[in-house]
Scaffold this motif. Structure first.
Motif, PDB file in Angstrom:
ATOM      1  N   THR A 497       0.773  -1.337  -0.048  1.00 18.31           N
ATOM      2  CA  THR A 497       0.066  -0.043  -0.002  1.00 18.31           C
ATOM      3  C   THR A 497       0.854   1.233  -0.126  1.00 18.31           C
ATOM      4  O   THR A 497       0.329   2.332  -0.416  1.00 18.31           O
ATOM      5  CB  THR A 497      -0.953   0.121   1.090  1.00 18.31           C
ATOM      6  N   THR A 498       2.194   1.224   0.096  1.00 13.92           N
ATOM      7  CA  THR A 498       3.041   2.325   0.237  1.00 13.92           C
ATOM      8  C   THR A 498       3.895   2.607  -0.828  1.00 13.92           C
ATOM      9  O   THR A 498       4.553   3.356  -0.891  1.00 13.92           O
ATOM     10  CB  THR A 498       3.944   2.163   1.457  1.00 13.92           C
ATOM     11  N   GLN A 499       3.319   1.809  -2.109  1.00 12.89           N
ATOM     12  CA  GLN A 499       4.430   1.724  -3.170  1.00 12.89           C
ATOM     13  C   GLN A 499       4.224   3.144  -4.118  1.00 12.89           C
ATOM     14  O   GLN A 499       5.018   3.716  -4.543  1.00 12.89           O
ATOM     15  CB  GLN A 499       3.803   0.686  -4.164  1.00 12.89           C
ATOM     16  N   TRP A 523       9.773   0.911  16.431  1.00 14.36           N
ATOM     17  CA  TRP A 523       9.054   1.444  17.811  1.00 14.36           C
ATOM     18  C   TRP A 523       8.499   3.002  17.501  1.00 14.36           C
ATOM     19  O   TRP A 523       7.517   3.616  18.120  1.00 14.36           O
ATOM     20  CB  TRP A 523      10.066   1.584  18.728  1.00 14.36           C
ATOM     21  N   TYR A 524       9.049   3.816  16.492  1.00 18.92           N
ATOM     22  CA  TYR A 524       8.525   5.091  16.306  1.00 18.92           C
ATOM     23  C   TYR A 524       7.177   4.786  15.724  1.00 18.92           C
ATOM     24  O   TYR A 524       6.231   5.528  15.953  1.00 18.92           O
ATOM     25  CB  TYR A 524       9.382   5.840  15.468  1.00 18.92           C
ATOM     26  N   LEU A 525       6.832   3.887  14.659  1.00 18.32           N
ATOM     27  CA  LEU A 525       5.781   3.748  14.314  1.00 18.32           C
ATOM     28  C   LEU A 525       4.795   3.340  15.059  1.00 18.32           C
ATOM     29  O   LEU A 525       3.517   3.803  15.251  1.00 18.32           O
ATOM     30  CB  LEU A 525       5.779   2.735  12.916  1.00 18.32           C
ATOM     31  N   MET A 526       5.030   2.291  16.259  1.00 18.06           N
ATOM     32  CA  MET A 526       4.110   1.750  17.106  1.00 18.06           C
ATOM     33  C   MET A 526       3.507   2.842  17.907  1.00 18.06           C
ATOM     34  O   MET A 526       2.582   2.807  18.478  1.00 18.06           O
ATOM     35  CB  MET A 526       4.906   0.751  17.914  1.00 18.06           C
ATOM     36  N   VAL A 527       4.568   3.571  18.287  1.00 16.26           N
ATOM     37  CA  VAL A 527       4.036   5.126  19.390  1.00 16.26           C
ATOM     38  C   VAL A 527       3.009   5.845  18.752  1.00 16.26           C
ATOM     39  O   VAL A 527       1.979   6.138  19.187  1.00 16.26           O
ATOM     40  CB  VAL A 527       5.079   5.772  19.695  1.00 16.26           C
ATOM     41  N   GLU A 528       3.185   6.054  17.416  1.00 24.01           N
ATOM     42  CA  GLU A 528       2.232   6.967  16.519  1.00 24.01           C
ATOM     43  C   GLU A 528       0.887   6.138  16.395  1.00 24.01           C
ATOM     44  O   GLU A 528      -0.071   6.683  16.462  1.00 24.01           O
ATOM     45  CB  GLU A 528       2.535   7.381  15.203  1.00 24.01           C
ATOM     46  N   CYS A 529       1.103   4.811  16.162  1.00 25.91           N
ATOM     47  CA  CYS A 529      -0.301   4.289  16.120  1.00 25.91           C
ATOM     48  C   CYS A 529      -1.002   4.036  17.283  1.00 25.91           C
ATOM     49  O   CYS A 529      -2.277   3.879  17.546  1.00 25.91           O
ATOM     50  CB  CYS A 529       0.144   2.681  15.600  1.00 25.91           C
ATOM     51  N   ASP A 530      -0.274   3.945  18.571  1.00 24.21           N
ATOM     52  CA  ASP A 530      -0.765   3.999  19.916  1.00 24.21           C
ATOM     53  C   ASP A 530      -1.484   5.274  20.423  1.00 24.21           C
ATOM     54  O   ASP A 530      -2.108   5.413  21.017  1.00 24.21           O
ATOM     55  CB  ASP A 530       0.332   3.571  21.026  1.00 24.21           C
ATOM     56  N   LEU A 543      -2.220   5.679   8.391  1.00 23.21           N
ATOM     57  CA  LEU A 543      -1.144   5.651   7.648  1.00 23.21           C
ATOM     58  C   LEU A 543       0.013   4.856   8.349  1.00 23.21           C
ATOM     59  O   LEU A 543       0.601   4.225   7.486  1.00 23.21           O
ATOM     60  CB  LEU A 543      -0.890   7.277   7.562  1.00 23.21           C
ATOM     61  N   PHE A 544       0.407   5.186   9.448  1.00 20.41           N
ATOM     62  CA  PHE A 544       1.290   4.411  10.303  1.00 20.41           C
ATOM     63  C   PHE A 544       1.362   3.076  10.356  1.00 20.41           C
ATOM     64  O   PHE A 544       2.317   2.220  10.312  1.00 20.41           O
ATOM     65  CB  PHE A 544       1.493   5.153  11.520  1.00 20.41           C
ATOM     66  N   GLY A 545      -0.013   2.709  10.579  1.00 21.40           N
ATOM     67  CA  GLY A 545      -0.264   1.248  10.445  1.00 21.40           C
ATOM     68  C   GLY A 545       0.070   0.428   9.063  1.00 21.40           C
ATOM     69  O   GLY A 545       0.572  -0.674   9.198  1.00 21.40           O
ATOM     70  N   LYS A 546      -0.379   1.079   8.156  1.00 24.19           N
ATOM     71  CA  LYS A 546       0.058   1.007   6.894  1.00 24.19           C
ATOM     72  C   LYS A 546       1.573   0.605   6.422  1.00 24.19           C
ATOM     73  O   LYS A 546       2.129  -0.535   6.019  1.00 24.19           O
ATOM     74  CB  LYS A 546      -0.547   1.509   5.716  1.00 24.19           C
TER      75      LYS A 546
END
Length: 914
Positions: A497-499, A523-530, A543-546
């Protein structure tokens, strides 16, 4: 002031209701002579019996228009009095009614002969109109006494002829005439009694079962007397007025009309609902129409960041943030205009097309500026990343675009000057990008910011990032993750999905091939998803989850991808366990020794599998360190409001790695500051200036938890207390050398001077606040550093805080303000400041990428975050002037008295808490 609580009418989703209680009044029997003239009166129910059957209708009006259909009370037979005690609910809610709402209440009599404008056999007994909101825009509540206008249907007009309260007949100027308006003081006494009755209903006057019935009977008698007295008084006044108007010669005609004069006074008692708090009117606020429905004259991103037009107010109008003017002026209403900030000025468009005529495109390739124009272009190129170009400057850059291709710093200015909504102009700009001289990393970061949305431009910036090594990329990874918010990523949920995003594809590819990058990207992405706060938009979480989903898919394709994915899962399990025990200890009501015992018991319990790890696990805080277990006996709980845990890990190299883990605090702001300090340390080292900085590691694992590297040290407050007010004595005790100046080993004193200079400059540039002796730390080796970055960008909870923290204790550790060490300290400060000024654009671009990050002190004024840092670099002056200003800053911080008082008060408070 006493606390005041209220609710808004827009939140009151209940139907408008009114309770019809009783009808009180005096009705004079109709003379027989009148019945002979009007035989229809003998058939009216109210004339046959003083307790005849009546019914009531209520209807809501606003601005002289009905808002609902009328509702009425059911049929009811009265015996001794007209008492309904019926609630009427209107088909509309309080949240939907306007401020001018009023209820028109009509009491209907019955007559077989009917009457003019009467529905069937119902004729109006009388009507009254009462507003729902009082003069303070507060919803009326409780008991209300409404005057009934006989033989009239209640109207809901703005200037109603049937108001519930009738003003005095005339305005009397002297006290004698005022007393004549209320003979005997009956009206004033009745108003006082009504006030007491309301207090009795509200429970403010205690109930007395023996005395209350007697009082109520007395009040009823007073009401009857008041009605009769008011009727006679009004009849007298009407006669006087008619005589004055018609003249003395027509007295006989007036006598004949005496029977036609209305002397009947009636009042309808109603109740409005009571609420726990006052209900204040609040109008409905409707969102503006979506911008996507408007044909755009420019690109959406340019319109989004165009400043709002200034609102010119008239003289004397002092409008506040809520849209209200000064008293007596009224409310200022802002009208939403979707064309403001979206559509271009057609005259400016025509001028731009003439200035950039594409017919001269071939000539532009060989066009060279003269000396004057060259100086103007150099000024434009020297602008900072946040500077907006004027239309004339954009035209000038476009005109000499081919000449500027050899200037790497001119590319960002060229991209800003392009009108990307013009397809022909955008096509020429895309074709010239590959011919440009390779830009620096700071300009590439600027092109990834929110003001550049063209995919080709962003892909060009990503190509420049590909040439950076992994260590350099790690320095900017935190900002590059935030830059994903400005990318165009497909909304699908499947793979790849990020292509469409060159930045996302680049980060995933590099992180999948490097363990360090992969660890921190995860970890940066997981914090934003949280982050599920209101400040984090749901589309950004998706978006961060994708990106995380595609990163995991790419990771599996690597030779050791499955193993690395298991490592990330094991790290998540470790963080989950530490978060659980941290929350349990923080919320337990045990004293600190028992908290420590509980922590040690939990870590030593073999069921938790924390004493040993097989195989070794890379630490999330520092993946270069592999941990093999935990030392339970060395665990500790710090004395703080959040009770952070001190946990010491075993490493595969046999060394110990202590860290602090705490929950209940968002560490992303501290993480940002430490990242900037690490970057600045690298920039200084590139210039052969090692200031002995020791930026400890910090990692936010969620929006309310994180880990921090523990550096053995003492706060300046503790060191000064332990060594009787002397920081120099602390350095001398840990690094003794009798042959060295001041008795301190030269290497330790040099480390102290350099680290003090480095942190003074960096904390000043970042605007770090809340600096006191408890968050200034010093290690036995002489390394000085700051902790706790809860306030940055100039914010400070203490009044009159200095721009830079340079306490007397710090200067005393150097030997005093007259010692040569202090001169060396200032020299290090000047060198560090001028060195970092050369890389100001890089630091400003990093802060620009963090504008939409959910960082507390950036979120307050995201559009001014970069400007606050830029002001401290003093880029508008030369190097000599900047050094002079910084020297004045050091002198002001050294001689400031108020920070000393604050430090003393802070130390006293901390001692009292302990």
């Amino acid at each position: 002031m006493e606390p005041f609580s209220f609710a808004s009418s827009s939140a009151l989703d209940l139907p408008v209701s009114v309770k019809i209680n009783t009808l009180d009044g005096h009705q004079k029997p109709i003379p027989f002579s009148t019945l002979l003239k009007r035989p229809d009166l003998r058939h009216r129910g109210s004339n046959l019996s003083p307790h005849s059957e009546l019914y009531v209708t209520a209807q809501l009006w606003a601005d002289s228009k009905p808002l609902t259909v009328p509702v009425q009370t059911p049929y009811k037979a009265f015996k001794s009095a007209r008492i309904w005690n019926e609630w009427l609910s209107l088909p509309i809610t309080y949240s939907s009614i306007p401020l001018t709402s009023q209820i028109a209440i009509t009491v209907w009599d019955l007559s077989p002969t009917g009457g003019e404008d009467a529905p069937f056999h119902a004729i109006p007994f009388g009507g009254t109109t009462i507003s729902l909101f009082d003069k303070d825009n507060t919803l009326q509540k409780g008991r209300q006494r409404c005057r009934i206008h006989r033989h009239k249907v209640a109207d809901g007009l703005s200037s109603s002829t049937t108001p519930s309260v009738i003003p005095p007949i005339r305005a009397f100027r002297n006290e004698e005439r005022i007393r004549d308006n209320d003979p005997g003081g009956n009206n004033a006494e009745m108003e006082r009694v009504e006030g007491l009755l309301k207090k009795h209903e509200m429970g403010e006057i205690p109930e007395d079962r023996w005395l209350d019935p007697l009082v109520f009977r007395r009040i009823e008698k007073m009401e009857r007397e008041a009605y009769k007295g008011e009727a006679k008084f009004r009849l007298k006044k009407l006669k006087e007025d008619e005589k004055a108007e018609l003249g003395a010669g027509e007295d006989e005609n007036n006598d004949n009309k005496e029977n036609d004069v209305d002397e009947e006074i009636f009042y309808l008692n109603i109740d409005f609902p009571r609420f726990d708090h006052p209900i204040v009117f609040e109008d409905q606020s409707y969102p503006p129409p979506p911008m996507s429905t408007i044909p755009l004259g420019t690109s959406l991103i340019e319109a989004r960041h165009r400043p709002l037009p200034d609102l010119a107010l008239g003289p004397g109008i002092n409008e506040d943030s809520e849209g209200y003017g000064a008293p007596g002026i009224g409310r200022m209403i802002r009208i939403y205009d979707p064309e403001i900030g979206i559509k271009d000025n057609p005259a400016e468009n025509k001028h731009r097309r003439l200035m950039r005529s594409h017919r001269t495109g071939v000539v532009d390739r060989d066009l060279k500026p003269n000396a004057k124009v060259r100086d103007e272009l150099n000024v434009i190129i020297s602008y900072g990343p946040t500077h907006d170009l004027s239309s004339e400057e954009k035209d000038l850059v476009w005109k000499f675009r081919h000449h500027l291709t050899r200037e790497k710093h001119a590319l960002t200015k060229f991209v800003k000057s392009v009108q990307w909504s013009d397809q022909s102009e955008a096509r020429q700009a895309v074709q010239i990008l590959p011919k440009w001289t390779e830009i620096d990393i700071d300009d590439a970061l600027e092109l990834l910011g929110p003001t550049f949305d063209n995919p080709t431009v962003r892909a060009y910036a990503v190509d420049r990032l590909r040439k950076a090594d992994d260590d350099e990329l790690l320095l900017y990874l935190l900002q590059l993750v935030q830059a994903l918010k400005f990318e165009r990523i497909a909304p699908g949920d499947g793979e790849e999905t990020t292509q469409d995003s060159s930045l996302a594809s680049f980060l995933i590819s590099r992180a999948a091939n490097n363990m360090l990058l992969g660890n921190f990207l995860h970890w940066y992405l997981m914090v934003e998803c949280d982050d599920r706060s209101n400040e984090q938009r749901s589309e950004h979480r998706k978006l961060f989850g994708k990106v995380e989903f595609d990163f995991m898919n790419e990771l599996i394709k690597q030779p050791d991808g499955t193993h690395r994915r298991k490592i990330l899962l094991r790290q998540a399990e470790l963080i989950t366990i530490l978060s659980k025990i941290s929350k349990d200890i923080r919320f337990s009501r045990e004293d600190r020794p028992r908290k420590i015992e509980r922590l040690k018991a939990f870590l030593a319990d073999p069921r938790n599998e924390l004493t040993s790890y097989d195989p070794p696990l890379p630490l999330p805080l520092d993946p270069t360190v592999s941990i093999t277990g935990i030392y339970p006996d060395e665990a500790n709980v710090f004395k703080s409001s959040l009770f952070p845990l001190l946990i010491t890990f075993k490493t595969s190299s046999g060394l110990k790695y202590p860290l602090l883990f705490k929950t209940g605090d968002d560490l992303r702001q501290d993480q940002l500051v430490i990242q900037i300090i690490t970057l600045m340390d690298r920039l200084l080292r590139k210039e052969n200036l090692d200031l002995k900085l020791s930026p400890y590691r910090i990692l936010a694992t969620s929006t309310s938890a994180g880990a921090t590297q523990f550096v053995p040290s003492l706060s300046l407050a503790a060191a000064v207390t332990k060594y009787k007010g002397s920081l120099l004595a602390y350095l001398r005790a840990n690094n003794p050398d009798e042959s060295a100046p001041l008795g301190v080993r030269k290497e330790a004193m040099d480390t102290y001077l350099k680290s003090c200079a480095g942190y003074c400059v960096i904390t000043y540039l970042l605007g770090v606040g809340d600096r006191h002796l408890d968050n200034l730390l010093i290690a036995p080796s002489g390394h000085f550093f700051h902790v706790d970055f809860g306030y940055i960008l100039g914010r400070d909870p203490k009044p009159f805080a200095p721009l830079m923290k340079l306490s007397s204790e710090m200067i005393e550790g150097m030997g005093g303000p007259t010692h040569p060490n202090f001169t060396s300290f200032k020299s290090y400060c000047f060198t560090a400041y001028t060195t970092l000024r050369k890389s100001a654009n890089l630091i400003l671009n990093l802060f620009a990428l963090m504008q939409d990050a959910n960082i507390p002190d950036i979120r307050i004024e995201p559009d001014k975050a970069v400007q606050k840092v830029r002001e401290r670099f003093c880029l508008d002056v030369g190097e000599e002037e900047a050094i002079r200003r910084f020297e004045d800053l050091i002198g002001g911080s050294k001689d400031a008295i108020f920070p000393v008082v604050i430090d003393r008060l802070h130390g006293f408070v901390q001692h009292w808490r302990a």
